[in-house]
Design a protein around this motif. Structure first.
Motif, mmCIF file in Angstrom:
data_model
loop_
_atom_site.group_PDB
_atom_site.id
_atom_site.type_symbol
_atom_site.label_atom_id
_atom_site.label_comp_id
_atom_site.label_asym_id
_atom_site.label_seq_id
_atom_site.Cartn_x
_atom_site.Cartn_y
_atom_site.Cartn_z
ATOM 1 N N THR A 48 0.832 -1.204 0.000
ATOM 2 C CA THR A 48 0.000 0.000 0.000
ATOM 3 C C THR A 48 0.864 1.250 0.000
ATOM 4 N N SER A 49 0.243 2.358 -0.395
ATOM 5 C CA SER A 49 0.937 3.642 -0.380
ATOM 6 C C SER A 49 0.864 4.245 1.013
ATOM 7 N N ARG A 50 1.555 5.337 1.172
ATOM 8 C CA ARG A 50 1.460 6.089 2.413
ATOM 9 C C ARG A 50 0.224 6.977 2.375
ATOM 10 N N HIS A 70 -7.720 14.283 11.833
ATOM 11 C CA HIS A 70 -8.232 13.814 10.546
ATOM 12 C C HIS A 70 -8.182 14.912 9.481
ATOM 13 N N LYS A 71 -8.154 16.187 9.908
ATOM 14 C CA LYS A 71 -8.092 17.287 8.948
ATOM 15 C C LYS A 71 -6.727 17.377 8.270
ATOM 16 N N ALA A 72 -5.712 16.761 8.883
ATOM 17 C CA ALA A 72 -4.374 16.776 8.296
ATOM 18 C C ALA A 72 -4.240 15.803 7.121
ATOM 19 N N VAL A 73 -5.155 14.835 7.009
ATOM 20 C CA VAL A 73 -5.087 13.849 5.928
ATOM 21 C C VAL A 73 -5.577 14.489 4.636
ATOM 22 N N LYS A 74 -4.637 14.630 3.681
ATOM 23 C CA LYS A 74 -4.992 15.201 2.381
ATOM 24 C C LYS A 74 -5.531 14.130 1.443
ATOM 25 N N GLU A 75 -4.845 12.998 1.415
ATOM 26 C CA GLU A 75 -5.260 11.879 0.563
ATOM 27 C C GLU A 75 -5.018 10.583 1.315
ATOM 28 N N ASP A 76 -5.997 9.686 1.261
ATOM 29 C CA ASP A 76 -5.910 8.414 1.959
ATOM 30 C C ASP A 76 -4.983 7.458 1.210
ATOM 31 N N TRP A 77 -4.652 6.349 1.830
ATOM 32 C CA TRP A 77 -3.808 5.326 1.221
ATOM 33 C C TRP A 77 -4.564 4.648 0.076
ATOM 34 N N TYR A 78 -3.832 3.905 -0.746
ATOM 35 C CA TYR A 78 -4.418 3.087 -1.803
ATOM 36 C C TYR A 78 -3.513 1.887 -2.034
ATOM 37 N N MET A 79 -4.035 0.868 -2.695
ATOM 38 C CA MET A 79 -3.272 -0.352 -2.942
ATOM 39 C C MET A 79 -2.358 -0.166 -4.142
ATOM 40 N N LEU A 80 -1.058 -0.389 -3.943
ATOM 41 C CA LEU A 80 -0.084 -0.284 -5.030
ATOM 42 C C LEU A 80 -0.023 -1.566 -5.854
ATOM 43 N N SER A 81 -0.020 -2.699 -5.148
ATOM 44 C CA SER A 81 0.111 -3.980 -5.849
ATOM 45 C C SER A 81 -0.307 -5.119 -4.940
ATOM 46 N N LYS A 98 -0.701 1.198 -12.660
ATOM 47 C CA LYS A 98 0.062 1.846 -13.724
ATOM 48 C C LYS A 98 0.375 3.287 -13.305
ATOM 49 N N PRO A 99 1.358 3.929 -13.936
ATOM 50 C CA PRO A 99 1.724 5.299 -13.550
ATOM 51 C C PRO A 99 0.551 6.287 -13.549
ATOM 52 N N SER A 104 -3.357 9.454 -10.025
ATOM 53 C CA SER A 104 -4.717 9.754 -9.568
ATOM 54 C C SER A 104 -5.111 8.930 -8.331
ATOM 55 N N ARG A 105 -4.172 8.115 -7.814
ATOM 56 C CA ARG A 105 -4.388 7.270 -6.638
ATOM 57 C C ARG A 105 -5.603 6.349 -6.838
ATOM 58 N N ASP A 106 -5.703 5.758 -8.031
ATOM 59 C CA ASP A 106 -6.831 4.917 -8.410
ATOM 60 C C ASP A 106 -6.416 3.446 -8.429
#
Length: 163
Positions: A48-50, A70-81, A98-99, A104-106
């Motif tokens: 996962t990402s940070r 929670h206001k400090a979180v700009k973008e949540d984690w996502y699965m890299l692989s 993919k890049p 887009s953290r998708d």
């Protein structure tokens, strides 16, 4: 249990092999066959990402515990692989974002590919999976409108090591 080749029932139940029940041996025709009743055992791991946070932490404050709301979180984690293998198959498989997806953290495509595989498993083996991987993937499945995969039995090697 019957042999699919000769229909004999002379199959020793105590005979174990390196395939742990995935293959059966018939004494009558001396052949090995695939055991259709054997459970499908999946070994897998995710990366996962940070979490992207907005913070004003100075270098001298890095070692001190700092509360970030929670206001400090700009973008949540996502699965890299993710990577996996069916037990004793000798074949590894997985998926990586993919890049363009990373920008887009998708992770929807990667989540769907893992969901497709994990639905087939009767048993999953992970390291720290009960406290990390399984919780994380079920959260991503819900975010992407997929049902949580909970049909399988989970074996966590970290939990077994701590016993």
């Amino acid at each position: 249990m019957q042999c699919p080749h000769c229909q004999s029932t002379e199959i020793p139940r105590h005979k174990t092999t390196k395939y742990a029940g995935e293959r059966i041996y018939c004494k009558s025709c001396s052949t090995w066959s695939k055991n259709k009743d054997a459970p499908k055992v999946l070994l897998f791991d995710i990366e996962t990402s940070r979490v992207n946070i907005e913070s004003s932490v100075w270098p001298d404050q890095v070692r001190k515990p700092v509360y970030l709301g929670h206001k400090a979180v700009k973008e949540d984690w996502y699965m890299l692989s993710w990577a996996g293998s069916w037990l004793f198959s000798g074949v590894s498989f997985g998926d990586v974002i993919k890049p363009a997806e990373a920008k887009s953290r998708d992770d929807k495509r990667v989540s769907k590919s893992l969901h497709k595989i994990i639905k087939q498993a009767d048993i999953v083996i992970t390291h720290n999976g009960n406290h990390f991987d399984i919780k994380k993937i079920n959260w991503r499945f819900l975010i992407h409108g997929l049902e949580p995969a909970q049909r399988y039995q989970s074996i966590d090697t970290l939990a077994k090591c701590k016993q």
